[in-house]
Design a protein around this motif. Structure first.
Motif, PDB file in Angstrom:
ATOM      1  N   PRO A  93      -2.367  -1.640   8.393  1.00  0.00           N
ATOM      2  CA  PRO A  93      -2.320  -0.377   8.000  1.00  0.00           C
ATOM      3  C   PRO A  93      -1.735   0.572   8.989  1.00  0.00           C
ATOM      4  CG  PRO A  93      -4.344  -1.434   7.289  1.00  0.00           C
ATOM      5  CD  PRO A  93      -3.777  -2.293   8.099  1.00  0.00           C
ATOM      6  N   LEU A  94      -1.033   1.377   8.601  1.00  0.00           N
ATOM      7  CA  LEU A  94      -0.465   2.412   9.732  1.00  0.00           C
ATOM      8  C   LEU A  94      -1.720   3.007  10.378  1.00  0.00           C
ATOM      9  CD1 LEU A  94       1.954   4.401  10.870  1.00  0.00           C
ATOM     10  CD2 LEU A  94       1.617   5.619   8.797  1.00  0.00           C
ATOM     11  N   ILE A  95      -2.734   3.398   9.667  1.00  0.00           N
ATOM     12  CA  ILE A  95      -3.749   4.298  10.244  1.00  0.00           C
ATOM     13  C   ILE A  95      -4.437   3.239  11.299  1.00  0.00           C
ATOM     14  CG2 ILE A  95      -5.775   3.160   8.697  1.00  0.00           C
ATOM     15  CD1 ILE A  95      -6.771   6.033   8.633  1.00  0.00           C
ATOM     16  N   TRP A  96      -4.245   1.950  11.407  1.00  0.00           N
ATOM     17  CA  TRP A  96      -4.915   1.301  12.536  1.00  0.00           C
ATOM     18  C   TRP A  96      -3.933   1.530  13.905  1.00  0.00           C
ATOM     19  CZ3 TRP A  96      -5.465  -4.173  10.303  1.00  0.00           C
ATOM     20  CH2 TRP A  96      -6.697  -4.152   9.527  1.00  0.00           C
ATOM     21  N   GLY A 153       0.626  -1.194  -0.064  1.00  0.00           N
ATOM     22  CA  GLY A 153      -0.161  -0.174  -0.090  1.00  0.00           C
ATOM     23  C   GLY A 153       0.811   1.311   0.034  1.00  0.00           C
ATOM     24  N   LEU A 154       1.919   1.138  -0.414  1.00  0.00           N
ATOM     25  CA  LEU A 154       2.965   2.464  -0.447  1.00  0.00           C
ATOM     26  C   LEU A 154       2.224   3.557  -1.139  1.00  0.00           C
ATOM     27  CD1 LEU A 154       5.547   3.112   0.662  1.00  0.00           C
ATOM     28  CD2 LEU A 154       6.575   2.665  -1.578  1.00  0.00           C
ATOM     29  N   ARG A 155       2.180   4.791  -0.804  1.00  0.00           N
ATOM     30  CA  ARG A 155       1.668   5.948  -1.290  1.00  0.00           C
ATOM     31  C   ARG A 155       0.112   6.050  -1.474  1.00  0.00           C
ATOM     32  NH1 ARG A 155       5.704   8.799  -3.535  1.00  0.00           N
ATOM     33  NH2 ARG A 155       7.935   7.798  -3.761  1.00  0.00           N
ATOM     34  N   THR A 156      -0.304   5.197  -0.538  1.00  0.00           N
ATOM     35  CA  THR A 156      -1.799   5.077  -0.259  1.00  0.00           C
ATOM     36  C   THR A 156      -2.298   5.382   1.050  1.00  0.00           C
ATOM     37  OG1 THR A 156      -2.030   2.893   0.044  1.00  0.00           O
ATOM     38  CG2 THR A 156      -2.057   3.519  -2.088  1.00  0.00           C
ATOM     39  N   SER A 157      -3.430   5.682   1.195  1.00  0.00           N
ATOM     40  CA  SER A 157      -4.139   5.843   2.655  1.00  0.00           C
ATOM     41  C   SER A 157      -3.769   4.529   3.572  1.00  0.00           C
ATOM     42  CB  SER A 157      -5.189   6.531   2.572  1.00  0.00           C
ATOM     43  OG  SER A 157      -6.082   5.610   1.889  1.00  0.00           O
ATOM     44  N   TYR A 158      -3.829   3.613   2.859  1.00  0.00           N
ATOM     45  CA  TYR A 158      -3.642   2.084   3.593  1.00  0.00           C
ATOM     46  C   TYR A 158      -2.615   1.448   3.572  1.00  0.00           C
ATOM     47  CZ  TYR A 158      -8.115   0.465   5.886  1.00  0.00           C
ATOM     48  OH  TYR A 158      -9.119   0.369   7.047  1.00  0.00           O
ATOM     49  N   VAL A 159      -1.363   2.393   3.694  1.00  0.00           N
ATOM     50  CA  VAL A 159       0.022   1.961   3.603  1.00  0.00           C
ATOM     51  C   VAL A 159       0.177   1.058   4.994  1.00  0.00           C
ATOM     52  CG1 VAL A 159       0.903   4.082   4.426  1.00  0.00           C
ATOM     53  CG2 VAL A 159       2.417   2.434   3.523  1.00  0.00           C
ATOM     54  N   GLU A 160       0.731   0.088   4.980  1.00  0.00           N
ATOM     55  CA  GLU A 160       1.153  -0.985   6.107  1.00  0.00           C
ATOM     56  C   GLU A 160       1.968   0.151   6.924  1.00  0.00           C
ATOM     57  OE1 GLU A 160       3.289  -4.508   5.854  1.00  0.00           O
ATOM     58  OE2 GLU A 160       4.158  -3.973   4.291  1.00  0.00           O
ATOM     59  N   SER A 204      10.423   5.038   5.248  1.00  0.00           N
ATOM     60  CA  SER A 204      10.092   6.438   6.247  1.00  0.00           C
ATOM     61  C   SER A 204       8.414   6.399   5.995  1.00  0.00           C
ATOM     62  CB  SER A 204      10.659   7.489   5.785  1.00  0.00           C
ATOM     63  OG  SER A 204      10.770   7.921   4.668  1.00  0.00           O
ATOM     64  N   PHE A 205       7.967   6.236   4.831  1.00  0.00           N
ATOM     65  CA  PHE A 205       6.518   6.530   4.694  1.00  0.00           C
ATOM     66  C   PHE A 205       5.492   5.448   5.212  1.00  0.00           C
ATOM     67  CE2 PHE A 205       8.278   7.772   0.334  1.00  0.00           C
ATOM     68  CZ  PHE A 205       8.601   9.165   0.830  1.00  0.00           C
ATOM     69  N   LEU A 206       6.112   4.454   5.923  1.00  0.00           N
ATOM     70  CA  LEU A 206       5.428   3.623   6.746  1.00  0.00           C
ATOM     71  C   LEU A 206       5.195   4.124   8.220  1.00  0.00           C
ATOM     72  CD1 LEU A 206       6.472   1.914   4.316  1.00  0.00           C
ATOM     73  CD2 LEU A 206       6.634  -0.070   5.845  1.00  0.00           C
ATOM     74  N   THR A 207       5.498   4.996   8.659  1.00  0.00           N
ATOM     75  CA  THR A 207       5.465   5.880   9.724  1.00  0.00           C
ATOM     76  C   THR A 207       4.957   7.485   9.746  1.00  0.00           C
ATOM     77  OG1 THR A 207       7.671   6.898   9.685  1.00  0.00           O
ATOM     78  CG2 THR A 207       7.326   4.646  10.514  1.00  0.00           C
TER      79      THR A 207
END
Length: 524
Positions: A158-161, A32-39, A117-120
């Protein structure tokens, strides 16, 4: 017949080929890189460990730890677990702290992935504080896990969780789950046996079962669900915009944005602006000056009030949205918006009187509780009027809580002493039941701890005496039998007939052997 014709052969390229640099670990692609549901970063580490067929903790200690912590060398021991490296800060890995940067550098060097870094939330360090950003435990949507499992997609988190203000799944509009449906325990964000889709405690599947789908949690009202959907979508926009952030972000951006709204809405009247936001004057003043940054949850509430998106508030230079929709006049009434049923706001003298009286209350209240009783949304105003009294009230409440906690511990330890449980439990077992550590219990209640330890020690001594008596009797029987057969009852021969031959090495057992040999005349 000979011929002079030359033959042409295929030409070979003897130049050294350009072999690309190989990674030590699998160059696993983030989901999910570069999306709202990136891990999240913790999800990536867990998947990386699963790809290598080893526990997550073993991957961290053996491969990542030497790169994260200077001087660390993995010696094959797992004692201490991940706390050896992250010092109980695993819940902050998906955020923007020092451990986040170290872990990213370590994983990128081993996998040759360069966008981890996009995973954080590391990209928002200048605009969003770490405090209140991440939840301390793992959260997930069981319906998402079921969908991914059914469609044979790779399981991830996903990071959002992991963000504290987000409590629902934007796809299923269901509350995120924080406890395992099988063992009913919470999970750490990164544990020794972390694995996306499975409980790190019992190892069971975290997707919802058919019977669970019929009993989904429907505790949110329509307004609460509407608010959570708005929050989740704004945070999703924030995450998806992370890879495209400019490098010019600074803390001054937030202060400038607050100042712009302050001047546009209330002509620079900080009190009126604070009333509009539902915050304390001191808090809003510090935001406008750039002394503090509002937490993510407070930012979301402010953006909702100002009718703007979170992403626009943080990144746009000018004000977005129509200010006329707010229906705010520059000379608005400066009376405080208090809770329903509460009268006119107390003046400073009245506030001081209430704070002074709170020092004699029993049981004592917190400063926040006193502020709510006066109609304030936070304790900032009370601190503004008298920080000394607020400090005394907080210290008095802390002492009260400490005494109450000590009383509960003493009651629990006394109950253990008076119980008739057999065998009496050791002190570490009692500490585990109460939920405290042994050193903490000994510091708080040394005498009661000594009594519990003495009971267990006495029990173990009595048990040892009975055990020695039983073995001694067994030695006598075996020695007598060998003696009647005309065989010398040596220690080695007796040990061959014992139920546990190695007990012959114990001092008491050897003493029993010598004694019976003397009685039978084999020794003088």
């Amino acid at each position: 017949m000979p011929t002079n014709k030359l033959m042409s052969y295929e030409s070979w390229n003897i130049e050294k080929p350009n072999i690309p640099c190989l990674s030590r670990l699998y160059c696993l692609e983030p989901m999910g890189l570069r999306t709202s549901y990136v891990e999240s970063l913790t999800s990536y580490v867990a998947r990386l460990a699963e790809a290598h067929c080893i526990p997550t903790g073993l991957l961290v200690l053996s491969e990542l730890a030497p790169l994260i912590k200077a001087g660390y060398a993995f010696k094959g021991s797992t004692a201490g677990g991940l706390e050896k490296i992250f010092t109980n800060q695993t819940q902050s890995i998906n955020g923007m702290g020092i451990w986040t940067k170290k872990l990213i550098n370590a994983v990128e060097s081993l996998t040759l992935q360069n966008e981890l870094s996009f995973l954080t939330m590391l990209g928002w360090t200048e605009l969003i504080p770490q405090k209140g950003l991440l939840r301390p435990i793992r959260a997930w949507c069981p319906f998402c896990y079921n969908d991914w499992h059914r469609t044979k997609q790779i399981l991830r988190e996903p990071l959002i969780w992991s963000l504290n203000p987000v409590t629902i799944c934007s796809y299923h509009h269901q509350l995120l789950t924080t406890s395992c449906p099988h063992c009913h325990k919470t999970n750490k964000v990164l544990a020794w046996t972390s694995r996306p889709g499975y409980c790190s405690r019992c190892g069971e599947w975290l997707g919802c079962l058919l019977e669970d789908e019929l009993a989904t949690n429907q505790t949110l009202t329509e307004n609460e669900l509407k608010w959570q959907i708005w929050v989740t979508r704004n945070v999703e926009d924030l995450i998806s915009a992370t890879p495209h952030l400019p490098s010019t972000l600074s803390k001054d951006k937030i202060a400038n944005k607050f100042s712009t709204y302050l001047n546009s809405l209330t002509n620079g009247n900080i009190t009126a602006f604070a009333r509009l936001l539902g915050m304390g004057n001191v808090t809003v003043t510090r935001w406008c000056r750039g002394e503090n940054l509002p937490e993510l949850e407070a930012l979301l509430q402010i953006c909702n009030i100002l009718k703007t998106s979170l992403l626009d508030f943080l990144t746009e230079e000018s004000i977005t949205g129509n200010l006329s929709d707010l229906n705010i006049k520059p000379d608005s009434n400066l009376k405080s918006k208090r809770k329903t049923g509460v009268g006119k706001i107390c003046e400073s003298e009245q506030v001081l009187h209430v704070l002074q009286a709170a020092l004699d209350e029993s049981p004592p209240r917190t400063v926040t509780e006193i502020a709510h009783s006066l109609g304030y949304r936070s304790c900032s105003t009370l601190i503004y009027y008298s920080s000394d009294l607020c400090t005394q009230i907080s210290a008095r409440y802390a002492d009260y809580q400490k005494a109450k906690k000590l009383e509960n511990i003493q009651r629990a330890l006394q109950a253990e002493i008076e119980s008739q449980e057999s065998p009496p439990p050791p002190l570490y077992e009692v500490a585990k039941r109460i939920g405290w550590s042994v050193p903490a219990l000994r510091r708080s209640c040394p005498e009661l701890c000594d009594a519990i330890a003495a009971r267990n020690k006495c029990y173990r001594q009595e048990r040892r005496i009975k055990r020695i008596e039983k073995i001694t009797f067994e030695v006598y029987q075996i020695a007598l039998k060998l003696h009647t057969q005309g065989i010398e009852p040596t220690a080695s021969r007796i040990s061959e007939y014992l139920q546990k031959p190695r007990v012959i090495l114990e001092e008491e057992v050897m003493a029993a052997v010598n004694k019976v040999r003397c009685e039978l005349g084999w020794e003088k």
